[in-house]
Motif scaffolding. Sequence first.
Motif, PDB file in Angstrom:
ATOM      1  N   ARG A   1       0.824  -1.216   0.000  1.00  0.00           N
ATOM      2  CA  ARG A   1       0.000   0.000   0.000  1.00  0.00           C
ATOM      3  C   ARG A   1       0.855   1.263   0.000  1.00  0.00           C
ATOM      4  NH1 ARG A   1      -4.327  -0.381   4.907  1.00  0.00           N
ATOM      5  NH2 ARG A   1      -5.686  -2.000   4.073  1.00  0.00           N
ATOM      6  N   ARG A   2       1.786   1.323   0.922  1.00  0.00           N
ATOM      7  CA  ARG A   2       2.559   2.549   1.130  1.00  0.00           C
ATOM      8  C   ARG A   2       3.601   2.814   0.066  1.00  0.00           C
ATOM      9  NH1 ARG A   2       4.455   1.907   7.395  1.00  0.00           N
ATOM     10  NH2 ARG A   2       2.515   2.479   8.406  1.00  0.00           N
ATOM     11  N   PHE A   3       4.279   1.749  -0.355  1.00  0.00           N
ATOM     12  CA  PHE A   3       5.460   1.933  -1.181  1.00  0.00           C
ATOM     13  C   PHE A   3       5.302   1.378  -2.594  1.00  0.00           C
ATOM     14  CE2 PHE A   3       7.087   1.090   3.266  1.00  0.00           C
ATOM     15  CZ  PHE A   3       7.143   2.433   3.622  1.00  0.00           C
ATOM     16  N   ASP A   4       4.129   0.801  -2.903  1.00  0.00           N
ATOM     17  CA  ASP A   4       3.840   0.261  -4.232  1.00  0.00           C
ATOM     18  C   ASP A   4       4.967  -0.653  -4.717  1.00  0.00           C
ATOM     19  OD1 ASP A   4       2.199  -0.082  -6.472  1.00  0.00           O
ATOM     20  OD2 ASP A   4       3.275   1.484  -7.587  1.00  0.00           O
ATOM     21  N   VAL A   5       5.318  -1.625  -3.870  1.00  0.00           N
ATOM     22  CA  VAL A   5       6.403  -2.543  -4.190  1.00  0.00           C
ATOM     23  C   VAL A   5       5.846  -3.878  -4.687  1.00  0.00           C
ATOM     24  CG1 VAL A   5       8.038  -1.508  -2.584  1.00  0.00           C
ATOM     25  CG2 VAL A   5       6.541  -3.334  -1.800  1.00  0.00           C
ATOM     26  N   THR A   6       6.666  -4.581  -5.419  1.00  0.00           N
ATOM     27  CA  THR A   6       6.334  -5.935  -5.842  1.00  0.00           C
ATOM     28  C   THR A   6       6.834  -6.890  -4.770  1.00  0.00           C
ATOM     29  OG1 THR A   6       6.550  -5.300  -8.157  1.00  0.00           O
ATOM     30  CG2 THR A   6       6.626  -7.666  -7.658  1.00  0.00           C
ATOM     31  N   LEU A   7       5.952  -7.736  -4.305  1.00  0.00           N
ATOM     32  CA  LEU A   7       6.285  -8.659  -3.223  1.00  0.00           C
ATOM     33  C   LEU A   7       6.676 -10.023  -3.784  1.00  0.00           C
ATOM     34  CD1 LEU A   7       3.235  -7.765  -0.965  1.00  0.00           C
ATOM     35  CD2 LEU A   7       5.575  -6.927  -0.733  1.00  0.00           C
ATOM     36  N   PRO A   8       7.497 -10.782  -3.052  1.00  0.00           N
ATOM     37  CA  PRO A   8       7.875 -12.132  -3.503  1.00  0.00           C
ATOM     38  C   PRO A   8       6.677 -13.085  -3.357  1.00  0.00           C
ATOM     39  CG  PRO A   8       8.800 -11.687  -1.340  1.00  0.00           C
ATOM     40  CD  PRO A   8       8.140 -10.427  -1.789  1.00  0.00           C
ATOM     41  N   GLN A   9       5.956 -13.263  -4.439  1.00  0.00           N
ATOM     42  CA  GLN A   9       4.679 -13.967  -4.403  1.00  0.00           C
ATOM     43  C   GLN A   9       4.781 -15.385  -3.848  1.00  0.00           C
ATOM     44  OE1 GLN A   9       2.082 -12.137  -4.823  1.00  0.00           O
ATOM     45  NE2 GLN A   9       0.643 -13.780  -4.449  1.00  0.00           N
ATOM     46  N   GLU A  10       5.855 -16.081  -4.152  1.00  0.00           N
ATOM     47  CA  GLU A  10       5.996 -17.459  -3.670  1.00  0.00           C
ATOM     48  C   GLU A  10       6.081 -17.501  -2.137  1.00  0.00           C
ATOM     49  OE1 GLU A  10       9.418 -20.805  -3.884  1.00  0.00           O
ATOM     50  OE2 GLU A  10       8.781 -19.999  -5.824  1.00  0.00           O
ATOM     51  N   LYS A  11       6.831 -16.574  -1.548  1.00  0.00           N
ATOM     52  CA  LYS A  11       6.955 -16.517  -0.088  1.00  0.00           C
ATOM     53  C   LYS A  11       5.629 -16.098   0.549  1.00  0.00           C
ATOM     54  CE  LYS A  11      10.929 -15.255   1.859  1.00  0.00           C
ATOM     55  NZ  LYS A  11      11.703 -16.418   2.239  1.00  0.00           N
ATOM     56  N   ILE A  12       4.947 -15.139  -0.076  1.00  0.00           N
ATOM     57  CA  ILE A  12       3.652 -14.687   0.439  1.00  0.00           C
ATOM     58  C   ILE A  12       2.655 -15.850   0.401  1.00  0.00           C
ATOM     59  CG2 ILE A  12       1.693 -13.129   0.036  1.00  0.00           C
ATOM     60  CD1 ILE A  12       4.094 -11.576   0.956  1.00  0.00           C
ATOM     61  N   GLU A  13       2.610 -16.545  -0.717  1.00  0.00           N
ATOM     62  CA  GLU A  13       1.679 -17.674  -0.860  1.00  0.00           C
ATOM     63  C   GLU A  13       1.966 -18.762   0.177  1.00  0.00           C
ATOM     64  OE1 GLU A  13       0.575 -20.917  -4.286  1.00  0.00           O
ATOM     65  OE2 GLU A  13       0.913 -18.836  -4.896  1.00  0.00           O
ATOM     66  N   LYS A  14       3.230 -19.023   0.411  1.00  0.00           N
ATOM     67  CA  LYS A  14       3.612 -20.037   1.404  1.00  0.00           C
ATOM     68  C   LYS A  14       3.150 -19.613   2.803  1.00  0.00           C
ATOM     69  CE  LYS A  14       7.707 -22.631   1.281  1.00  0.00           C
ATOM     70  NZ  LYS A  14       9.180 -22.712   1.336  1.00  0.00           N
ATOM     71  N   ALA A  15       3.301 -18.329   3.131  1.00  0.00           N
ATOM     72  CA  ALA A  15       2.868 -17.815   4.437  1.00  0.00           C
ATOM     73  C   ALA A  15       1.345 -17.866   4.561  1.00  0.00           C
ATOM     74  CB  ALA A  15       3.373 -16.391   4.648  1.00  0.00           C
ATOM     75  N   VAL A  16       0.641 -17.555   3.486  1.00  0.00           N
ATOM     76  CA  VAL A  16      -0.828 -17.615   3.494  1.00  0.00           C
ATOM     77  C   VAL A  16      -1.285 -19.042   3.775  1.00  0.00           C
ATOM     78  CG1 VAL A  16      -2.880 -17.470   2.013  1.00  0.00           C
ATOM     79  CG2 VAL A  16      -1.238 -15.576   2.069  1.00  0.00           C
ATOM     80  N   LYS A  17      -0.717 -19.999   3.070  1.00  0.00           N
ATOM     81  CA  LYS A  17      -1.083 -21.403   3.293  1.00  0.00           C
ATOM     82  C   LYS A  17      -0.793 -21.823   4.731  1.00  0.00           C
ATOM     83  CE  LYS A  17      -0.611 -22.999  -1.453  1.00  0.00           C
ATOM     84  NZ  LYS A  17       0.183 -23.785  -2.403  1.00  0.00           N
TER      85      LYS A  17
END
Length: 172
Positions: A88-104
Amino acid sequence: WITDIHDFTPFNVPNMNYAPDMYNRDSFFSTIASYNKELNLALWEKWGKTQTPEGGIGTIITPLMGSVEVKDNEATIEWLIWAMMNKRRFDVTLPQEKIEKAVKYVLNEFDADRDGKCKAHFSLSQVDIVDFNPKTDRLGVNQGMLAIALRTIKELGFDISGAYIQKAENEY
């Protein structure tokens, strides 16, 4: 702090009584309150390096030792909230694989049967020293953290239904 002559990435120890450990929940609250992009991203990435194969994020990082504790407390949820705030704040691209793993990890660890009730071995708060075996679903703080996690996961672009979020909020 800068903890090593070879590592100039930030290390946040908000209380001298903790030295030399960075307790992630405390670094989360003290850093996310700032709008310093470099600091927020560097510490968030340092947390990300503690991610286990299952997707959990560490609780404590110690200089020259790395992540010394990972358990099913709120660190992974906070890491996801921080990801959302960085986006939101910095309009950055996040490491989707790590995010998905944390969500699961969050979904499977805290609500494996998807009934909207948070079940955990620990309080999802500073009081994570009491171990519940079997998991408990009787802590209001945990239920609130699950509800926040679901809203965060949805905002990060994952398919979380409004009805599921509402179940978790109703349980809270």
